[in-house]
Design a protein around this motif. Structure first.
Motif, PDB file in Angstrom:
ATOM      1  N   ARG A 178       0.820  -1.193   0.000  1.00  0.00           N
ATOM      2  CA  ARG A 178       0.000   0.000   0.000  1.00  0.00           C
ATOM      3  C   ARG A 178       0.863   1.257   0.000  1.00  0.00           C
ATOM      4  O   ARG A 178       0.574   2.218  -0.692  1.00  0.00           O
ATOM      5  CB  ARG A 178      -0.927  -0.012   1.194  1.00  0.00           C
ATOM      6  CG  ARG A 178      -1.879   1.124   1.181  1.00  0.00           C
ATOM      7  CD  ARG A 178      -2.900   1.002   2.260  1.00  0.00           C
ATOM      8  NE  ARG A 178      -3.883   2.042   2.075  1.00  0.00           N
ATOM      9  CZ  ARG A 178      -4.941   2.164   2.790  1.00  0.00           C
ATOM     10  NH1 ARG A 178      -5.187   1.306   3.738  1.00  0.00           N
ATOM     11  NH2 ARG A 178      -5.783   3.126   2.578  1.00  0.00           N
ATOM     12  N   ASP A 219       3.907   5.750  -5.493  1.00  0.00           N
ATOM     13  CA  ASP A 219       3.789   5.852  -6.942  1.00  0.00           C
ATOM     14  C   ASP A 219       2.768   6.907  -7.336  1.00  0.00           C
ATOM     15  O   ASP A 219       2.976   7.660  -8.286  1.00  0.00           O
ATOM     16  CB  ASP A 219       3.398   4.496  -7.545  1.00  0.00           C
ATOM     17  CG  ASP A 219       4.516   3.471  -7.463  1.00  0.00           C
ATOM     18  OD1 ASP A 219       5.686   3.879  -7.268  1.00  0.00           O
ATOM     19  OD2 ASP A 219       4.217   2.266  -7.583  1.00  0.00           O
ATOM     20  N   SER A 239       3.807   1.523  -1.199  1.00  0.00           N
ATOM     21  CA  SER A 239       4.447   1.598  -2.510  1.00  0.00           C
ATOM     22  C   SER A 239       3.508   2.215  -3.541  1.00  0.00           C
ATOM     23  O   SER A 239       3.920   3.043  -4.345  1.00  0.00           O
ATOM     24  CB  SER A 239       4.883   0.200  -2.957  1.00  0.00           C
ATOM     25  OG  SER A 239       5.369   0.241  -4.271  1.00  0.00           O
ATOM     26  N   SER A 240       2.238   1.832  -3.488  1.00  0.00           N
ATOM     27  CA  SER A 240       1.285   2.393  -4.452  1.00  0.00           C
ATOM     28  C   SER A 240       0.991   3.858  -4.150  1.00  0.00           C
ATOM     29  O   SER A 240       0.800   4.654  -5.064  1.00  0.00           O
ATOM     30  CB  SER A 240      -0.007   1.577  -4.471  1.00  0.00           C
ATOM     31  OG  SER A 240      -0.657   1.674  -3.224  1.00  0.00           O
TER      32      SER A 240
END
Length: 116
Positions: A3, A9, A5-6
């Motif tokens: 989560r 991003d 990481s997203s």
């Protein structure tokens, strides 16, 4: 773990879009603000109709179609005025604005006729 990481991003994507938009010429940013204003006005009319009612339905349709039509014409103006668009490189910005004004005039004459 995935989560964060997203979300990182998504933040990187937002920063990249914002930095790319910062390089946009001022005249295009003004047109973008006008489009946002027209769509926001249409949204306010839809919310008002949902809360109060749509007794003069022709008036509601005329108002919303006027706002949405103006926004569409402004997007067309933005496409024509953009220097990076190779398709309209021979079209002068003054001509594109004259087309925008004439199309808005025709749009609003139709809208006034629709009112009755």
């Amino acid at each position: 773990m995935a989560r964060s990481s997203s979300s990182k991003d998504a933040q990187d994507l937002f920063r990249a879009l914002w930095s790319a938009y910062a390089a946009t010429p001022t005249n295009l940013k003004i047109i973008d603000l006008y489009v946002i204003y027209a769509l926001f006005t249409a949204l306010i009319q839809v919310v008002y109709m949902a809360l109060v009612g749509s007794f003069p339905f022709n008036s509601f349709l005329s108002g919303v179609l006027s706002c949405v039509g103006t926004a569409v014409l402004a997007v067309c103006l933005r496409i024509q005025v953009n220097k990076e668009n190779k398709e309209f490189k021979d079209l002068a910005p003054e001509r594109a604005f004259a087309d925008f004004v004439l199309c808005n005039l025709v749009l609003h004459l139709v809208i006034m006729n629709f009112l009755g």
